[in-house]
Design a protein around this motif. Structure first.
Motif, PDB file in Angstrom:
ATOM      1  N   GLN A 123       0.837  -1.199   0.000  1.00 53.55           N
ATOM      2  CA  GLN A 123       0.000   0.000   0.000  1.00 53.55           C
ATOM      3  C   GLN A 123       0.876   1.255   0.000  1.00 53.55           C
ATOM      4  O   GLN A 123       0.598   2.212  -0.710  1.00 53.55           O
ATOM      5  N   GLN A 124       1.926   1.203   0.783  1.00 47.95           N
ATOM      6  CA  GLN A 124       2.855   2.334   0.826  1.00 47.95           C
ATOM      7  C   GLN A 124       3.562   2.492  -0.518  1.00 47.95           C
ATOM      8  O   GLN A 124       3.739   3.604  -0.999  1.00 47.95           O
ATOM      9  N   SER A 141       1.302   4.177  -3.031  1.00 53.64           N
ATOM     10  CA  SER A 141       1.139   5.619  -2.818  1.00 53.64           C
ATOM     11  C   SER A 141       2.402   6.400  -3.176  1.00 53.64           C
ATOM     12  O   SER A 141       2.336   7.584  -3.472  1.00 53.64           O
ATOM     13  N   ASN A 142       3.566   5.736  -3.196  1.00 54.11           N
ATOM     14  CA  ASN A 142       4.829   6.420  -3.456  1.00 54.11           C
ATOM     15  C   ASN A 142       5.322   6.336  -4.902  1.00 54.11           C
ATOM     16  O   ASN A 142       6.248   7.034  -5.262  1.00 54.11           O
TER      17      ASN A 142
END
Length: 155
Positions: A144-145, A148-149
Motif C-alpha cells: 500500500q505504501q 502511494s509512493n
C-alpha cells in the motif's frame, strides 16, 4: 585513556560479532538476501517438465510488468534441473533447507508467496490464480505504501 580503548575494543568486537551473525543467518536462510528487497513466488515441482510450472510461467509472461511492479521474483525448485530464484542459482543444500522449512517433499507440488519481510504469506498445493496473488500482495501494508509512493508503469 585505558577506558576509551576498552570501550573502542568493545564496539569493534560487537560489530564483528554482528557481521559474523548476519553472514551465518544468510547461510542458514537462503531467502535472507531477498528480505526487504523482493517478494518471492516459490514454486516447488517434482520435475521441470511439470505442466503446472509451464502454466505458471505462461501466465507470468502475460503479466510480466505487473509481476515486476510488485517487486516479485520467481523461484523454481525441482529435483531434475538447477533450482533458481530469479537469476540466482540455489544449491541443493539450500533447496533442501527450504523444503524442510515449508514441509514440501521432492514429489510434491507447492507454491509459496513470501513477503518482503521474509515471512510466508500463502502456501498452495495448486496453480494459483495470479490475480488472487496480486490482490493479496496489494492488500499488504508495505505494498500500500509502495502504491502511494510510485506511479503504476504497467498501464
Amino acid at each position: 585513556m585505558k577506558n576509551i580503548y576498552q570501550k573502542l575494543l568493545s564496539i569493534i568486537l560487537f560489530l564483528g560479532i554482528t557481521a559474523v551473525s548476519n553472514v551465518a543467518m544468510a547461510q542458514n536462510n537462503p531467502l535472507e538476501a531477498y528480505r526487504w528487497h523482493n517478494r518471492l513466488l516459490l514454486v516447488f515441482v517434482p520435475q521441470i517438465e511439470d505442466e503446472r510450472l509451464t502454466k505458471i510461467q505462461q501466465t507470468l509472461n502475460q503479466v510480466e510488468c505487473e509481476f515486476q511492479e510488485r517487486d516479485l521474483l520467481l523461484g523454481v525448485f525441482t529435483s531434475n534441473a538447477p533450482s533458481r530464484i530469479g537469476n540466482d542459482s540455489i544449491s541443493s543444500y539450500q533447496e533442501a533447507q527450504l523444503r524442510a522449512k515449508y514441509g514440501i517433499k521432492s514429489n510434491q507440488f507447492a507454491v509459496i508467496l513470501i513477503g518482503k519481510d521474509g515471512q510466508s504469506k500463502n502456501q498452495l498445493s495448486e496453480v494459483p490464480e495470479i490475480e488472487r496473488i496480486f490482490g493479496q500482495i496489494d492488500n499488504m501494508p508495505m505494498r500500500q505504501q509502495e502504491i502511494s509512493n510510485r506511479s503504476n508503469s504497467c498501464n
